[in-house]
Design a protein around this motif. Structure first.
Motif, PDB file in Angstrom:
ATOM      1  N   UNK A   1     -11.509 -21.177 -11.412  1.00 18.06           N
ATOM      2  CA  UNK A   1     -10.494 -20.121 -11.301  1.00 18.06           C
ATOM      3  C   UNK A   1     -11.025 -19.054 -10.341  1.00 18.06           C
ATOM      4  N   UNK A   2     -10.230 -18.729  -9.330  1.00 18.01           N
ATOM      5  CA  UNK A   2     -10.621 -17.760  -8.303  1.00 18.01           C
ATOM      6  C   UNK A   2      -9.433 -16.834  -8.046  1.00 18.01           C
ATOM      7  N   UNK A   3      -9.598 -15.550  -8.359  1.00 18.88           N
ATOM      8  CA  UNK A   3      -8.478 -14.607  -8.281  1.00 18.88           C
ATOM      9  C   UNK A   3      -8.891 -13.366  -7.503  1.00 18.88           C
ATOM     10  N   UNK A   4      -8.023 -12.916  -6.619  1.00 16.16           N
ATOM     11  CA  UNK A   4      -8.229 -11.676  -5.893  1.00 16.16           C
ATOM     12  C   UNK A   4      -7.263 -10.605  -6.354  1.00 16.16           C
ATOM     13  N   UNK A   5      -7.737  -9.371  -6.409  1.00 15.69           N
ATOM     14  CA  UNK A   5      -6.871  -8.230  -6.730  1.00 15.69           C
ATOM     15  C   UNK A   5      -7.462  -6.982  -6.090  1.00 15.69           C
ATOM     16  N   UNK A   6      -6.598  -6.099  -5.652  1.00 17.98           N
ATOM     17  CA  UNK A   6      -7.089  -4.892  -5.011  1.00 17.98           C
ATOM     18  C   UNK A   6      -7.634  -3.868  -5.988  1.00 17.98           C
ATOM     19  N   UNK A   7      -7.011  -3.775  -7.159  1.00 18.09           N
ATOM     20  CA  UNK A   7      -7.382  -2.684  -8.073  1.00 18.09           C
ATOM     21  C   UNK A   7      -7.368  -3.087  -9.539  1.00 18.09           C
ATOM     22  N   UNK A   8      -6.811  -4.229  -9.884  1.00 14.94           N
ATOM     23  CA  UNK A   8      -6.800  -4.643 -11.288  1.00 14.94           C
ATOM     24  C   UNK A   8      -5.741  -3.928 -12.108  1.00 14.94           C
ATOM     25  N   UNK A   9      -6.039  -3.694 -13.392  1.00 12.71           N
ATOM     26  CA  UNK A   9      -5.039  -3.183 -14.325  1.00 12.71           C
ATOM     27  C   UNK A   9      -4.815  -1.688 -14.267  1.00 12.71           C
TER      28      UNK A   9
ATOM     29  N   UNK B   1     -11.513 -29.476  -8.465  1.00 12.29           N
ATOM     30  CA  UNK B   1     -10.195 -28.858  -8.584  1.00 12.29           C
ATOM     31  C   UNK B   1     -10.368 -27.384  -8.935  1.00 12.29           C
ATOM     32  N   UNK B   2      -9.467 -26.568  -8.420  1.00 12.12           N
ATOM     33  CA  UNK B   2      -9.504 -25.133  -8.709  1.00 12.12           C
ATOM     34  C   UNK B   2      -8.100 -24.565  -8.583  1.00 12.12           C
ATOM     35  N   UNK B   3      -7.886 -23.443  -9.239  1.00 10.93           N
ATOM     36  CA  UNK B   3      -6.667 -22.665  -9.028  1.00 10.93           C
ATOM     37  C   UNK B   3      -7.107 -21.327  -8.436  1.00 10.93           C
ATOM     38  N   UNK B   4      -6.444 -20.924  -7.363  1.00 12.54           N
ATOM     39  CA  UNK B   4      -6.900 -19.753  -6.628  1.00 12.54           C
ATOM     40  C   UNK B   4      -5.712 -18.973  -6.083  1.00 12.54           C
ATOM     41  N   UNK B   5      -5.872 -17.648  -6.021  1.00 14.15           N
ATOM     42  CA  UNK B   5      -4.799 -16.824  -5.474  1.00 14.15           C
ATOM     43  C   UNK B   5      -5.058 -15.352  -5.684  1.00 14.15           C
ATOM     44  N   UNK B   6      -3.982 -14.579  -5.700  1.00 13.50           N
ATOM     45  CA  UNK B   6      -4.108 -13.135  -5.837  1.00 13.50           C
ATOM     46  C   UNK B   6      -2.976 -12.544  -6.634  1.00 13.50           C
ATOM     47  N   UNK B   7      -3.205 -11.334  -7.149  1.00 20.95           N
ATOM     48  CA  UNK B   7      -2.209 -10.647  -7.960  1.00 20.95           C
ATOM     49  C   UNK B   7      -2.351  -9.146  -7.782  1.00 20.95           C
ATOM     50  N   UNK B   8      -1.231  -8.441  -7.857  1.00 16.51           N
ATOM     51  CA  UNK B   8      -1.260  -6.984  -7.724  1.00 16.51           C
ATOM     52  C   UNK B   8      -0.045  -6.377  -8.397  1.00 16.51           C
ATOM     53  N   UNK B   9      -0.257  -5.225  -9.061  1.00 13.96           N
ATOM     54  CA  UNK B   9       0.828  -4.470  -9.680  1.00 13.96           C
ATOM     55  C   UNK B   9       0.379  -3.019  -9.782  1.00 13.96           C
ATOM     56  N   UNK B  10       0.783  -2.201  -8.827  1.00 11.05           N
ATOM     57  CA  UNK B  10       0.360  -0.804  -8.828  1.00 11.05           C
ATOM     58  C   UNK B  10       1.523   0.149  -8.561  1.00 11.05           C
ATOM     59  N   UNK B  11       2.744  -0.275  -8.895  1.00  7.76           N
ATOM     60  CA  UNK B  11       3.903   0.557  -8.615  1.00  7.76           C
ATOM     61  C   UNK B  11       4.104   1.573  -9.742  1.00  7.76           C
ATOM     62  N   UNK B  12       3.484   2.716  -9.561  1.00  5.24           N
ATOM     63  CA  UNK B  12       3.589   3.822 -10.508  1.00  5.24           C
ATOM     64  C   UNK B  12       3.524   5.119  -9.713  1.00  5.24           C
ATOM     65  N   UNK B  13       4.158   6.196 -10.183  1.00  2.14           N
ATOM     66  CA  UNK B  13       4.151   7.442  -9.395  1.00  2.14           C
ATOM     67  C   UNK B  13       2.760   7.944  -9.029  1.00  2.14           C
ATOM     68  N   UNK B  14       1.792   7.786  -9.929  1.00  5.26           N
ATOM     69  CA  UNK B  14       0.436   8.263  -9.645  1.00  5.26           C
ATOM     70  C   UNK B  14      -0.165   7.528  -8.454  1.00  5.26           C
ATOM     71  N   UNK B  15      -0.041   6.214  -8.437  1.00  4.37           N
ATOM     72  CA  UNK B  15      -0.611   5.427  -7.338  1.00  4.37           C
ATOM     73  C   UNK B  15       0.180   5.648  -6.054  1.00  4.37           C
ATOM     74  N   UNK B  16       1.485   5.815  -6.164  1.00  2.38           N
ATOM     75  CA  UNK B  16       2.275   6.118  -4.963  1.00  2.38           C
ATOM     76  C   UNK B  16       1.806   7.428  -4.334  1.00  2.38           C
ATOM     77  N   UNK B  17       1.503   8.402  -5.169  1.00  2.00           N
ATOM     78  CA  UNK B  17       1.004   9.684  -4.646  1.00  2.00           C
ATOM     79  C   UNK B  17      -0.333   9.486  -3.936  1.00  2.00           C
TER      80      UNK B  17
END
Length: 406
Positions: free
Chosen positions: A97-105, A178-194
């Motif tokens: 398992x190989x996952x990329x993310x810019x900032x996580x949760x 065999x591997x599963x690989x990719x990326x995920x991101x979820x940062x749509x909030x007013x604080x992060x937009x600012x």
């Protein structure tokens, strides 16, 4: 030296601003649809690429209590990919398992801080397991019940592409089948937009919706639209796929990385050109072999010019004949997920012989003078090899080469 193995993509899962699945996303991109729009949370105050799918569907509330939206996105995309892959329990147990993310949760983290200060009500969520950056990879590993490695990469906007590239290397060099690989991101909030507003990289939203907000390579481009989403690819050695009668979508045949070593925010054409050149060298490819580039191209004034210059440096006269497009006008910039989504779209483009367009393109910038596939998708039935570029803040540059299988 151990002989390198051929690495193929056998399944893709995606969730984006234009589709709940990989097929929906690619079809929407090919049709020229745009998913960048106003978010239901008025506090965000900008058009963004937000996911409309119910990414928590089918999960028990006790599971969701430990999962930030970034993990739910990854879980959703991985579920689709694994369903299509059809791995048996033994194969899943050996799947990396190989996952990329810019900032996580970060959504959970913002909520927890606000709740601590009494700004918002407390929510029933376990903050630490929800916010740790490796949570998406950990939950996918649990989906698989795998005992292979589960790795996380946080190289900003190139993270998803790096995750795929590192999984590719593991399989090519014989560490995994065999591997599963990719990326995920979820940062749509007013604080992060600012926070993003501080950098002056977000695009202006014109009053006329038909003009589009994010306009890569265009004369009057003003920046990028922030987005969320995820893409996960199942990678296998060709032998492993053949042994279980899996039908590959495409082959990953090159991976190049570099670092600018210059500035934390401003990109560098030397570093980007080096990543592309290293990718070609890694795959034993020549510039003339490439028939399409899915560009990083976020829609910033400087970034699009620098990438264009880097392409010209690597491809020379061939750059004039080379279709180059960016899908960020359609789905926005999903940061750590962007490279994975774009690699997935590139694989589907090579497989189908259709390349997605650059939406809202307006000519006139004399430093952006290549063939950017404006407005409508282009049929390229003879397309054999494509590159997918991903360049991240901090100077990380990543290029993947994807080839059609006969």
């Amino acid at each position: 030296m151990t002989q390198r193995k051929q690495v193929v993509i056998t399944a893709i899962g995606m969730v984006t601003a234009v589709g709940d699945t990989a097929a929906q996303t690619f079809d929407a991109l090919s049709a020229g649809r745009c998913g960048v729009n106003w978010h239901p949370d008025g506090g965000i105050g900008r058009k963004v690429g937000y996911v409309r799918a119910d990414v928590a569907a089918g999960l028990h509330p006790a599971q969701v209590r430990m999962m930030d939206r970034v993990t739910l996105m990854a879980h959703h995309a991985a579920g689709e990919a694994l369903a299509h892959a059809g791995l048996d329990d033994t194969q899943k147990a050996a799947c990396g398992v190989f996952v990329g993310t810019g900032i996580g949760g970060v959504l959970t983290l913002c909520e927890a801080v606000e709740a601590y200060h009494g700004v918002t009500p407390k929510r029933s969520v376990l903050v630490v397991p929800a916010t740790m950056p490796n949570a998406p990879a950990a939950h996918i590993a649990q989906q698989l019940k795998t005992q292979a490695e589960a790795q996380t990469y946080t190289t900003a906007c190139s993270a998803g592409a790096v995750a795929i590239g590192e999984a590719f290397r593991r399989i090519r060099d014989g560490y995994l089948d065999v591997a599963i690989a990719g990326g995920t991101e979820a940062m749509l909030t007013p604080i992060i937009m600012a926070a993003w507003n501080q950098l002056h990289v977000l695009c202006a939203d014109p009053p006329d919706g038909d003009e589009g907000s994010c306009r890569p390579f265009s004369l009057r481009r003003t920046g990028f639209a922030l987005a969320e989403g995820a893409a996960m690819l199942v990678l296998e050695s060709a032998e492993h796929a053949a042994a279980r009668n899996a039908v590959p979508i495409a082959e990953i045949c090159g991976y190049g990385v570099s670092n600018d070593g210059t500035h934390p925010l401003r990109p560098d054409s030397d570093g980007q050109a080096l990543a592309m050149s290293r990718c070609l060298a890694d795959g034993g490819l020549s510039p003339g072999d490439v028939g399409y580039i899915n560009a990083h191209a976020t829609g910033t004034l400087v970034g699009d010019r620098i990438e264009t210059a880097a392409i010209k440096r690597v491809f020379g006269p061939h750059a004039r004949d080379l279709p180059v497009s960016s899908i960020k006008g359609a789905i926005g910039h999903a940061i750590g997920a962007a490279g994975a989504i774009e690699a997935a779209v590139t694989a589907m483009a090579v497989s189908r012989g259709i390349v997605p367009p650059t939406l809202f393109f307006e000519p006139g910038d004399d430093q952006c003078d290549l063939d950017y596939v404006p407005a409508t998708a282009r049929s390229l039935p003879s397309l054999n090899l494509a590159l997918s570029n991903s360049f991240g803040m901090g100077g990380n540059n990543t290029t993947l080469a994807i080839r059609r299988l006969a």
